[in-house]
Write a protein that holds these residues in place. Structure first.
Motif: not given
Length: 164
Positions: A36, A38-40, A99
């Protein structure tokens, strides 16, 4: 006796082959791993049990921008019932545009940027945006839309999938 069984066996084999060919097979969603914004790390298989809408989009796509408010409403309407939207921005999109748009629109769903083109490739080589896949709780692709879907039809399909 054996000579009588041969025609029966042939008929049985033909019937089994015909049934196998005529019964529709489900196309399954790929076992896609993605990050994602947010780097998940997440995979589509982790979302099994939910009805999932995978939407390939780009900030430069006017059709994508036009349908995005409807996708937000759909997520808000069905999210508590086991529904999840995954918006995958195309490889050519620019991260700062993604973003900015996400913050402006307060997109309430999972967003990924397909920087390596792996998601588009896994879904059969998606090139056009918007392209959207509705996936059932079992991971089967229920519908593919190239272009903006009819939102009333999409909602009806989501509701039907949530009932199963």
């Amino acid at each position: 006796m054996k000579q009588r069984l041969i025609p029966v066996a042939i008929i049985v084999v033909i019937l089994i082959a015909a049934a196998f060919l005529l019964i529709p097979r489900k196309d399954m969603a790929p076992e896609l791993q993605f990050k994602t914004l947010d780097q998940k790390s997440l995979s589509l298989t982790e979302l099994r049990g939910k009805v999932v809408l995978v939407n390939f989009w780009a900030t430069s796509c006017s059709g994508c921008m036009a349908e995005m408010p409807d996708l937000v409403k759909i997520q808000q309407q069905y999210g508590q019932q086991g529904y999840q939207t995954v918006a995958i921005a195309m490889q050519y999109d620019q991260r700062n545009y993604i973003d900015t748009y996400q913050q402006k629109m307060q997109l309430p769903f999972l967003i990924s940027h397909d920087t390596e083109n792996t998601a588009a490739t896994a879904f059969g080589g998606v090139n056009l945006t918007p392209t959207t896949f509705l996936i059932g709780k079992d991971g089967a692709i229920l519908q593919k839309y190239v272009g903006t879907p009819d939102m009333n039809e999409l909602k009806a399909k989501i509701e039907a999938a949530l009932r199963t």
